[in-house]
Design a protein around this motif. Structure first.
Motif, mmCIF file in Angstrom:
data_model
loop_
_atom_site.group_PDB
_atom_site.id
_atom_site.type_symbol
_atom_site.label_atom_id
_atom_site.label_comp_id
_atom_site.label_asym_id
_atom_site.label_seq_id
_atom_site.Cartn_x
_atom_site.Cartn_y
_atom_site.Cartn_z
ATOM 1 N N LEU A 187 0.886 -1.246 0.111
ATOM 2 C CA LEU A 187 0.106 -0.147 -0.055
ATOM 3 C C LEU A 187 1.112 1.357 0.022
ATOM 4 O O LEU A 187 0.496 2.180 -0.920
ATOM 5 C CB LEU A 187 -0.966 0.119 1.242
ATOM 6 C CG LEU A 187 -1.766 1.132 1.309
ATOM 7 C CD1 LEU A 187 -2.887 1.253 0.177
ATOM 8 C CD2 LEU A 187 -2.556 1.235 2.611
ATOM 9 N N VAL A 188 1.848 1.215 0.698
ATOM 10 C CA VAL A 188 2.676 2.366 0.794
ATOM 11 C C VAL A 188 3.444 2.584 -0.436
ATOM 12 O O VAL A 188 3.665 3.789 -1.145
ATOM 13 C CB VAL A 188 3.939 2.056 2.054
ATOM 14 C CG1 VAL A 188 4.832 3.194 1.903
ATOM 15 C CG2 VAL A 188 3.264 2.182 3.224
ATOM 16 N N TRP A 189 3.593 1.743 -1.066
ATOM 17 C CA TRP A 189 4.454 1.504 -2.410
ATOM 18 C C TRP A 189 3.485 2.028 -3.467
ATOM 19 O O TRP A 189 3.775 2.784 -4.316
ATOM 20 C CB TRP A 189 5.180 0.336 -2.968
ATOM 21 C CG TRP A 189 6.659 0.212 -2.788
ATOM 22 C CD1 TRP A 189 7.372 -0.685 -1.872
ATOM 23 C CD2 TRP A 189 7.595 1.159 -3.283
ATOM 24 N NE1 TRP A 189 8.790 -0.259 -1.925
ATOM 25 C CE2 TRP A 189 8.881 0.698 -2.813
ATOM 26 C CE3 TRP A 189 7.430 2.279 -4.104
ATOM 27 C CZ2 TRP A 189 10.237 1.610 -2.983
ATOM 28 C CZ3 TRP A 189 8.549 3.152 -4.286
ATOM 29 C CH2 TRP A 189 9.844 2.545 -3.900
ATOM 30 N N GLU A 190 2.281 1.621 -3.426
ATOM 31 C CA GLU A 190 1.433 2.189 -4.321
ATOM 32 C C GLU A 190 1.104 3.769 -4.129
ATOM 33 O O GLU A 190 1.230 4.435 -5.115
ATOM 34 C CB GLU A 190 -0.225 1.617 -4.002
ATOM 35 C CG GLU A 190 -0.510 0.503 -4.730
ATOM 36 C CD GLU A 190 -1.866 0.194 -4.488
ATOM 37 O OE1 GLU A 190 -2.758 0.573 -5.604
ATOM 38 O OE2 GLU A 190 -2.572 -0.499 -3.600
ATOM 39 N N GLU A 249 -12.713 4.832 -4.807
ATOM 40 C CA GLU A 249 -13.533 3.729 -5.261
ATOM 41 C C GLU A 249 -12.617 2.373 -5.756
ATOM 42 O O GLU A 249 -13.005 1.456 -6.050
ATOM 43 C CB GLU A 249 -14.475 3.963 -6.407
ATOM 44 C CG GLU A 249 -15.446 5.177 -6.083
ATOM 45 C CD GLU A 249 -16.099 4.862 -4.596
ATOM 46 O OE1 GLU A 249 -16.511 3.568 -4.450
ATOM 47 O OE2 GLU A 249 -16.347 5.656 -3.866
ATOM 48 N N THR A 250 -11.250 2.828 -5.877
ATOM 49 C CA THR A 250 -10.315 1.758 -6.522
ATOM 50 C C THR A 250 -10.138 0.368 -5.538
ATOM 51 O O THR A 250 -10.398 0.647 -4.406
ATOM 52 C CB THR A 250 -8.986 2.330 -6.406
ATOM 53 O OG1 THR A 250 -8.790 3.320 -7.357
ATOM 54 C CG2 THR A 250 -7.863 1.251 -7.008
ATOM 55 N N ARG A 251 -10.492 -0.655 -6.457
ATOM 56 C CA ARG A 251 -10.569 -1.866 -5.374
ATOM 57 C C ARG A 251 -8.924 -2.180 -5.049
ATOM 58 O O ARG A 251 -8.158 -2.263 -5.920
ATOM 59 C CB ARG A 251 -11.043 -2.923 -6.558
ATOM 60 C CG ARG A 251 -11.495 -4.286 -5.758
ATOM 61 C CD ARG A 251 -12.401 -5.170 -6.551
ATOM 62 N NE ARG A 251 -11.833 -5.655 -7.639
ATOM 63 C CZ ARG A 251 -11.046 -6.715 -7.917
ATOM 64 N NH1 ARG A 251 -11.270 -7.546 -6.772
ATOM 65 N NH2 ARG A 251 -10.531 -7.108 -9.035
ATOM 66 N N ALA A 302 4.332 -5.209 -11.518
ATOM 67 C CA ALA A 302 3.073 -5.429 -10.777
ATOM 68 C C ALA A 302 2.257 -4.184 -10.241
ATOM 69 O O ALA A 302 1.037 -4.135 -10.099
ATOM 70 C CB ALA A 302 3.353 -6.125 -9.519
ATOM 71 N N PHE A 303 3.067 -3.273 -10.339
ATOM 72 C CA PHE A 303 2.346 -1.794 -10.037
ATOM 73 C C PHE A 303 1.824 -0.931 -11.005
ATOM 74 O O PHE A 303 1.334 0.110 -10.967
ATOM 75 C CB PHE A 303 3.178 -1.062 -9.194
ATOM 76 C CG PHE A 303 3.584 -1.361 -7.662
ATOM 77 C CD1 PHE A 303 2.783 -0.989 -6.614
ATOM 78 C CD2 PHE A 303 4.229 -2.473 -7.548
ATOM 79 C CE1 PHE A 303 2.923 -1.523 -5.400
ATOM 80 C CE2 PHE A 303 4.517 -2.918 -6.193
ATOM 81 C CZ PHE A 303 3.755 -2.537 -4.953
ATOM 82 N N ALA A 304 1.967 -1.810 -12.344
ATOM 83 C CA ALA A 304 1.384 -0.810 -13.585
ATOM 84 C C ALA A 304 0.028 -0.709 -13.516
ATOM 85 O O ALA A 304 -0.997 -1.520 -12.922
ATOM 86 C CB ALA A 304 1.682 -1.673 -14.648
ATOM 87 N N GLY A 305 -0.393 0.607 -13.553
ATOM 88 C CA GLY A 305 -1.952 0.944 -13.049
ATOM 89 C C GLY A 305 -2.360 1.084 -11.862
ATOM 90 O O GLY A 305 -3.717 1.400 -11.804
ATOM 91 N N GLU A 344 4.451 8.893 -10.217
ATOM 92 C CA GLU A 344 3.895 9.032 -11.711
ATOM 93 C C GLU A 344 3.492 10.546 -11.700
ATOM 94 O O GLU A 344 3.808 11.119 -12.913
ATOM 95 C CB GLU A 344 2.520 8.380 -11.493
ATOM 96 C CG GLU A 344 2.379 7.756 -12.905
ATOM 97 C CD GLU A 344 1.029 6.752 -12.738
ATOM 98 O OE1 GLU A 344 -0.091 6.951 -12.047
ATOM 99 O OE2 GLU A 344 1.196 5.667 -13.291
ATOM 100 N N ARG A 345 3.049 11.163 -10.624
ATOM 101 C CA ARG A 345 2.606 12.689 -10.694
ATOM 102 C C ARG A 345 3.915 13.474 -10.907
ATOM 103 O O ARG A 345 3.803 14.467 -11.516
ATOM 104 C CB ARG A 345 1.899 13.069 -9.294
ATOM 105 C CG ARG A 345 0.461 12.703 -9.048
ATOM 106 C CD ARG A 345 -0.512 13.271 -9.901
ATOM 107 N NE ARG A 345 -0.605 14.890 -10.054
ATOM 108 C CZ ARG A 345 -1.353 15.393 -9.208
ATOM 109 N NH1 ARG A 345 -2.245 15.092 -8.593
ATOM 110 N NH2 ARG A 345 -0.949 16.612 -9.168
#
Ligand SMILES: [Zn+2]
Length: 272
Positions: A63-66, A159-161, A149-152, A73-74
């Motif tokens: 979650l932290v890496w997400e 609302e992201t699952r 694995a973190f693509a997208g 990305e930003r």
């Protein structure tokens, strides 16, 4: 700002042999880097600042890496603004003239470097470096996504699952250890060598510029008194008054991108 104050500042700038500059989130905000603080500080349903912590990493490193994947990305789409460029030009010109120049930043986005800053102390680390939890090695990593694995992933949309990333999907060092963002999280100590480099840059400087930061948090809060000890002049460039305003010899109110280019432009003979 009055012409007098500006002229006095520029004359101090011309005479200075050692300059230190402290920058904070305000400089990057003008480039579109989100601060994730205050009212706009949510990422999904989390208070973003709570994800920048050892506790969050313990609970769920994926979650932290997400979250950091999203920040990278930003940042990838952001460019240095005229404030970053003006500081980089000042550094180059000052260095050429044999002066000592230290830029100390609380920002992790890499925009000062992109603008050409050379002697930079990054108090809070870098969004573009990762650190191995096994061997401790710090490496540059500009990959977005951070691993396939973190693509997208990393969308701030609530609302992201959510899906939990496995340990194998996290970034790994060549030694096999898991890598974390090389940034200083809330509750973590700053690196001694960075603190020492910052203090060395501030101590005995002729002029300290405080740009886009309220300078209320340690260690930034200590820089103004440290500079003052040897009689340095302090200039603040901020959109609003801060805790150090009353200690400043010069106060220029506005964004760095708007104020710095003309403020740091010296007489034509000295201009780059
Ligand atoms: Zn390693």
């Amino acid at each position: 700002m009055s012409a007098t104050s500006r002229e006095r500042f520029q004359s101090s700038l011309r005479r200075a042999r050692k300059i230190a500059v402290l920058t904070g989130a305000g400089v990057s905000a003008e480039s579109g880097i989100p601060t994730f603080r205050g009212a706009g500080g949510l990422w999904r349903r989390y208070q973003a600042t709570s994800l920048a912590s050892p506790e969050a990493w313990q609970r769920d490193p994926g979650l932290v890496w997400e979250f950091y994947n999203h920040r990278r990305e930003r940042a990838l789409g952001c460019r240095p603004n005229p404030g970053h460029h003006a500081l980089a030009r000042l550094e180059a010109r000052f260095r050429e003239a044999g002066g000592v120049f230290t830029l100390i930043t609380q920002n992790i986005d890499g925009l000062h470097e992109q603008a050409g800053a050379r002697d930079l102390v990054r108090l809070h680390g870098s969004l573009w470096q990762v650190r191995c939890l096994s061997c401790g090695s710090v490496t540059e990593n500009r990959g977005v996504p951070i691993t396939p694995a973190f693509a997208g992933s990393g969308s701030p949309d609530p609302e992201t699952r959510a899906r939990r990333f496995t340990a194998a999907e996290l970034p790994h060092c060549s030694c096999g250890g898991v890598q974390r963002p090389h940034v200083v999280w809330f509750g973590e100590a700053l690196k001694e060598s960075d603190l020492a480099a910052a203090a060395a840059g501030v101590d005995g400087c002729d002029l300290l510029l405080v740009v886009g930061t309220s300078a209320v948090v340690y260690p930034a809060a200590g820089f103004v008194p440290l500079a003052k000890r040897h009689g340095a002049l302090i200039a603040e460039i901020n959109v609003e008054p801060s805790a150090v305003t009353s200690l400043c010899d010069f106060v220029f109110t506005g964004g760095a991108g708007e104020i710095l280019p003309s403020l740091l432009d010296l007489a034509p003979a000295l201009a780059p």
